[in-house]
Design a protein around this motif. Structure first.
Motif, PDB file in Angstrom:
ATOM      1  N   SER A   1      11.804 153.936  45.909  1.00 27.39           N
ATOM      2  CA  SER A   1      12.764 153.294  46.809  1.00 27.39           C
ATOM      3  C   SER A   1      12.517 151.800  46.963  1.00 27.39           C
ATOM      4  N   GLU A   2      11.297 151.325  46.620  1.00 28.77           N
ATOM      5  CA  GLU A   2      10.990 149.899  46.708  1.00 28.77           C
ATOM      6  C   GLU A   2      11.517 149.128  45.509  1.00 28.77           C
TER       7      GLU A   2
ATOM      8  N   PRO B   1      17.690 148.772  42.675  1.00 24.28           N
ATOM      9  CA  PRO B   1      18.547 149.748  41.985  1.00 24.28           C
ATOM     10  C   PRO B   1      18.895 149.250  40.585  1.00 24.28           C
TER      11      PRO B   1
ATOM     12  N   ARG C   1      12.638 144.772  45.291  1.00 18.18           N
ATOM     13  CA  ARG C   1      13.604 144.281  46.273  1.00 18.18           C
ATOM     14  C   ARG C   1      13.107 142.976  46.893  1.00 18.18           C
TER      15      ARG C   1
ATOM     16  N   LYS D   1       8.650 156.265  36.240  1.00 23.18           N
ATOM     17  CA  LYS D   1       9.016 156.776  37.566  1.00 23.18           C
ATOM     18  C   LYS D   1       8.746 158.283  37.575  1.00 23.18           C
TER      19      LYS D   1
ATOM     20  N   GLY E   1       8.454 160.408  42.169  1.00 25.26           N
ATOM     21  CA  GLY E   1       8.901 159.493  43.205  1.00 25.26           C
ATOM     22  C   GLY E   1       8.089 158.222  43.314  1.00 25.26           C
TER      23      GLY E   1
END
Length: 406
Positions: A60-61, A64, A87, A119, A122
């Motif tokens: 999630s860091e 995208p 990000r 990846k 997760g």
């Protein structure tokens, strides 16, 4: 200088984030050994990287769409690569940690290397290896190649964006320019002077223009010490001197005694200088300050060490410029006394307007929320003020906009 013969050349196997940890040294003449030996890595950043190395970072860091594979190209910058994956691109220790297992002796990142993003469960990890070719090699054309590995290393930011500001604009106190040597005349009564012209200048006291043993003395030429005023408090933070060009001392100032109207009269003889560079036209009254020694400076973008309170953009560099664009330089109201250092990244907030609400039949005053519109990085701090580069924007920053921790 490294010589490579026809055939195959084995590249170093640098790993990604030592690279991002090490910003390319600005300027010429930096050896690879020096570049590799002077990473601005703090103990806290190293600890963060080591912790991340154990498990990677949450997917999630990642940005995208972060690429699973990317080949470094000439013209890339370390900031852009970090932005491609994270990000928060100033959080380079996390990116470094993703590749920690490869980092025994960190070195820089070079064109031709391939980044691989894993990846799993997760968690994200990044690794690197040299470009295509068996055994991690790159095949060269059938001729001798001469390449400087130091020159191949990617810069963190494009050096052309910052390098001129390391020597051009300066922030001084109120009296520095007033007491500096001044140009008194141009050769052949020239009023406006350009590169290649000869002029005459005079200094007083400790600032007399006198030749000394060693290299020829050089000076920078300045004009108009403009006050930099804190938009929040009204404090004068310093005076920004306008850079005009450079001059070289050719002959010392002195004095000459001669007979005039039957009397012996002593006249001041100004020093002789030659203009060796001119960004704008130079004229009598402009001031000279000694050329500082060349400095090779490294930058590691990072969050400030402490909270930043009351940060504001003071001005946009340039004559009568109000709004800033990406890759433009601004002055900010935070400096060394506030704990600001080279490489500190700050977020820019658009100061919400105060409006009058007439939608419910009354005239109620309200202030719109502050909106985050970009990032900047400090690259030249002074005592009370700093110069910073606008890294990215989503709106147009201007003087008075707020600055906060990223």
């Amino acid at each position: 200088m490294k010589t490579f013969q026809t055939g195959h050349r084995r590249l170093f196997r640098p790993n990604l984030l030592a690279s991002l940890a090490a910003l390319a040294v600005l300027g010429t003449g930096a050896s690879l050994a020096n570049a590799q030996g002077n990473y601005p890595i703090t103990p806290q950043q190293r600890a963060t990287a080591q912790a991340t190395a154990q498990a990677g970072i949450p997917v999630s860091e990642l940005v995208p769409g972060a690429p699973d594979e990317y080949t470094i190209k000439p013209g890339d910058t370390l900031w852009a690569i970090s932005r491609m994956y994270l990000r928060s691109p100033w959080r380079w220790p996390e990116l470094w940690g993703m590749n920690m297992s490869d980092i025994k002796n960190p070195h820089l990142i070079y064109p031709g290397q391939v980044l691989f993003l894993d990846k799993t469960d997760g968690r994200a990890r990044l690794s690197t290896r040299s470009g295509s070719g068996s055994g991690g090699t790159i095949k060269l054309s059938p001729r001798t190649r001469y390449e400087s590995l130091a020159g191949m290393a990617l810069p963190t930011l494009k050096p052309s964006l910052i390098e001129p500001f390391l020597s051009e604009p300066i922030v001084v106190d109120q009296n520095t320019l007033a007491n500096a040597p001044r140009i008194v005349a141009g050769n052949d009564n020239h009023v406006l002077l350009a590169r290649g012209d000869r002029a005459y200048a005079l200094g007083n006291g400790d600032m007399e223009l006198v030749e000394q043993p060693g290299p020829i003395k050089q000076f920078r030429i300045f004009r108009n010490a403009t006050p930099l005023v804190d938009p929040g408090t009204g404090e004068v933070l310093g005076y920004e001197a306008q850079y005009l060009g450079r001059a070289q001392l050719q002959r010392s100032q002195g004095a000459e005694t001669q007979m005039q109207d039957g009397k012996m009269v002593t006249n001041v003889v100004p020093a002789t200088i030659d203009l060796i560079a001119a960004k704008e036209e130079v004229r009598a009254g402009d001031r000279l300050l000694p050329e500082p020694p060349r400095q090779l400076t490294s930058y590691a973008p990072r969050a400030p060490a402490g909270p930043v309170d009351g940060g504001r953009i003071v001005s946009v560099y340039g004559n009568a410029v109000t709004f800033a664009a990406q890759n433009q330089v601004v002055s900010i109201n935070k400096g060394l006394r506030d704990g600001i250092a080279s490489g500190d990244v700050l977020a820019i907030l658009k100061n919400g307007e105060v409006i009058t609400d007439r939608t419910n039949g009354t005239k109620e005053t309200m202030k719109l929320p502050n909106e985050r519109i970009g990032l900047l990085m400090v690259f030249r701090p002074f005592e009370k003020v700093s110069y910073a580069l606008i890294l990215e924007i989503s709106d147009v920053p201007k003087a008075g906009d707020l600055l906060v921790n990223p």
